[in-house]
Design a protein around this motif. Sequence first.
Motif, mmCIF file in Angstrom:
data_model
loop_
_atom_site.group_PDB
_atom_site.id
_atom_site.type_symbol
_atom_site.label_atom_id
_atom_site.label_comp_id
_atom_site.label_asym_id
_atom_site.label_seq_id
_atom_site.Cartn_x
_atom_site.Cartn_y
_atom_site.Cartn_z
ATOM 1 N N ASN A 1 68.585 39.046 42.404
ATOM 2 C CA ASN A 1 67.609 39.106 43.503
ATOM 3 C C ASN A 1 67.053 40.515 43.629
ATOM 4 O O ASN A 1 67.769 41.502 43.438
ATOM 5 N N ALA A 2 65.769 40.612 43.942
ATOM 6 C CA ALA A 2 65.137 41.924 44.117
ATOM 7 C C ALA A 2 65.767 42.637 45.308
ATOM 8 O O ALA A 2 66.169 42.015 46.293
ATOM 9 N N ARG A 3 65.879 43.950 45.185
ATOM 10 C CA ARG A 3 66.392 44.771 46.279
ATOM 11 C C ARG A 3 65.248 45.562 46.904
ATOM 12 O O ARG A 3 64.297 45.948 46.229
ATOM 13 N N ARG B 1 59.474 52.083 52.110
ATOM 14 C CA ARG B 1 60.346 51.190 51.348
ATOM 15 C C ARG B 1 59.982 51.208 49.863
ATOM 16 O O ARG B 1 58.812 51.266 49.491
ATOM 17 N N VAL B 2 61.018 51.128 49.012
ATOM 18 C CA VAL B 2 60.846 51.040 47.563
ATOM 19 C C VAL B 2 61.479 49.730 47.095
ATOM 20 O O VAL B 2 62.605 49.412 47.477
ATOM 21 N N ALA B 3 60.745 48.956 46.283
ATOM 22 C CA ALA B 3 61.254 47.687 45.760
ATOM 23 C C ALA B 3 61.904 47.903 44.399
ATOM 24 O O ALA B 3 61.387 48.644 43.559
ATOM 25 N N ILE B 4 63.049 47.259 44.185
ATOM 26 C CA ILE B 4 63.769 47.351 42.915
ATOM 27 C C ILE B 4 63.957 45.949 42.349
ATOM 28 O O ILE B 4 64.558 45.082 43.000
ATOM 29 N N LEU B 5 63.437 45.710 41.150
ATOM 30 C CA LEU B 5 63.636 44.444 40.460
ATOM 31 C C LEU B 5 64.900 44.527 39.608
ATOM 32 O O LEU B 5 65.290 45.607 39.154
ATOM 33 N N PHE B 6 65.553 43.385 39.378
ATOM 34 C CA PHE B 6 66.823 43.350 38.649
ATOM 35 C C PHE B 6 66.663 42.437 37.443
ATOM 36 O O PHE B 6 66.487 41.224 37.585
ATOM 37 N N ASP B 7 66.720 43.008 36.238
ATOM 38 C CA ASP B 7 66.571 42.245 34.995
ATOM 39 C C ASP B 7 67.926 41.908 34.384
ATOM 40 O O ASP B 7 68.836 42.747 34.368
ATOM 41 N N ASN C 1 69.324 32.922 35.854
ATOM 42 C CA ASN C 1 69.286 31.512 36.243
ATOM 43 C C ASN C 1 68.619 31.301 37.602
ATOM 44 O O ASN C 1 68.682 30.213 38.179
ATOM 45 N N GLY C 2 67.967 32.347 38.088
ATOM 46 C CA GLY C 2 67.291 32.273 39.376
ATOM 47 C C GLY C 2 67.996 33.032 40.470
ATOM 48 O O GLY C 2 67.389 33.358 41.499
ATOM 49 N N SER C 3 69.273 33.350 40.243
ATOM 50 C CA SER C 3 70.023 34.106 41.241
ATOM 51 C C SER C 3 71.005 35.092 40.629
ATOM 52 O O SER C 3 71.380 36.068 41.271
ATOM 53 N N SER C 4 71.425 34.834 39.371
ATOM 54 C CA SER C 4 72.415 35.692 38.724
ATOM 55 C C SER C 4 72.079 35.880 37.250
ATOM 56 O O SER C 4 71.328 35.091 36.664
ATOM 57 N N ALA C 5 72.651 36.925 36.662
ATOM 58 C CA ALA C 5 72.527 37.173 35.218
ATOM 59 C C ALA C 5 73.728 36.535 34.538
ATOM 60 O O ALA C 5 74.867 36.955 34.750
ATOM 61 N N VAL C 6 73.486 35.503 33.735
ATOM 62 C CA VAL C 6 74.549 34.718 33.124
ATOM 63 C C VAL C 6 74.559 34.944 31.619
ATOM 64 O O VAL C 6 73.500 34.980 30.980
ATOM 65 N N ALA C 7 75.746 35.086 31.038
ATOM 66 C CA ALA C 7 75.869 35.311 29.599
ATOM 67 C C ALA C 7 75.445 34.071 28.823
ATOM 68 O O ALA C 7 75.725 32.934 29.234
ATOM 69 N N CYS C 8 74.771 34.273 27.690
ATOM 70 C CA CYS C 8 74.418 33.168 26.810
ATOM 71 C C CYS C 8 75.701 32.533 26.272
ATOM 72 O O CYS C 8 76.645 33.239 25.912
ATOM 73 N N SER C 9 75.738 31.231 26.233
ATOM 74 C CA SER C 9 76.911 30.535 25.727
ATOM 75 C C SER C 9 76.945 30.600 24.207
ATOM 76 O O SER C 9 75.932 30.893 23.553
ATOM 77 N N VAL C 10 78.110 30.317 23.620
ATOM 78 C CA VAL C 10 78.222 30.259 22.166
ATOM 79 C C VAL C 10 77.273 29.171 21.665
ATOM 80 O O VAL C 10 77.261 28.054 22.170
ATOM 81 N N GLY C 11 76.459 29.517 20.683
ATOM 82 C CA GLY C 11 75.428 28.610 20.198
ATOM 83 C C GLY C 11 74.044 28.985 20.686
ATOM 84 O O GLY C 11 73.075 28.292 20.397
ATOM 85 N N SER C 12 73.950 30.103 21.415
ATOM 86 C CA SER C 12 72.659 30.595 21.890
ATOM 87 C C SER C 12 72.694 32.120 21.956
ATOM 88 O O SER C 12 73.758 32.730 21.959
ATOM 89 N N TYR C 13 71.523 32.724 22.021
ATOM 90 C CA TYR C 13 71.414 34.185 22.036
ATOM 91 C C TYR C 13 70.123 34.575 22.735
ATOM 92 O O TYR C 13 69.226 33.747 22.966
#
Length: 319
Positions: free
Chosen positions: A143-145, A164-170, A178-190
């Motif tokens: 989520n953006a801060r 105010r300063v906006a910070i984006l989170f990549d 996934n829309g709310s969190s940074a999730v690791a790619c599963s085995v079989g994807s990259y």
Amino acid sequence: MSAKNGVTTTAFVDIEVCHLTHCSNTATKCVNVTAVNDKPVLKDLPTASRTYTQSGAPIRVAPGASIADKDNVNLDSVTFSLDTVHPGDLLGLAGFQSQDVAGQWDATTGTFTLRGVASLSVYAEAISKVVFSNTKSSEPSTNARGVSIVLRDLDGAESSAGTRVAILFDAAAGHFDNGSSAVACSVGSYQPDTGSTSCIQCAAGTFGQSHTIADATSAQHCADCARGTFQSATGRSSCTACGLGWHGSVLAAAGRTTQANSCTQCSAGHFSSTGAQETCDECASGSFAGQQGSRNGGYPCSSLGVGEDLCPDLSCQKV
């Protein structure tokens, strides 16, 4: 004339009206003046959002910031406040040293405060060295801060709270948002890029090798199915064995994507007991496989009721 904020002082004003070469008598008036403290102003903030990448180096919140204050040359404090505090969020100083100004982070409230009496230029440098980072190693919030910055001068006047300063989170490479969190790619994807919303699946005919996160950042994570195996689906973590009584064919141009283009049945007199062999095994002398695609080559010729040297045409007997 100068006065402290809120203090009323008296000033005497001489008034004289002139027209061409003639002037009136001088009149003196007494004027009461109540001093008002001008608020400090934070200027030269970033016009675009700042972007932080998961597990990356800290980023400066307000590089190049400057301060103006009409009636004060010093500040007492500056407070940075995160709109919403997510696990692992951190504000701090990087590359700044001063005997007059020190910073303190409060993870509960999401505030970082610079304190100490110092000049506007010292505070401007300190503000430009405040950095944001996130230390959560697994699935940090994307989520953006928003970071608000409030200046306070020695007379207690504070700058506008709307600064105010906006910070984006990549999401980092090897991850997706996934829309709310940074999730690791599963085995079989990259995923080789940052800030992505999905991972790339390994193609049919390949499989994802067991990996660390660093291995999931390029297509090298995906390996061709070995001879004797195939994979018709995408994004898989393993390949399928050709099957008992089959052996692996020479790699087809389209890759090992189906049993038909990847596998061949064992010929008569041969067998495959694992189903993932490059070639079939030849039956031993005095035994037979019995039919094409056999999974067992251990039937003795004597089981046919004929002599051990007279196995049928499908036998593996070596004369």
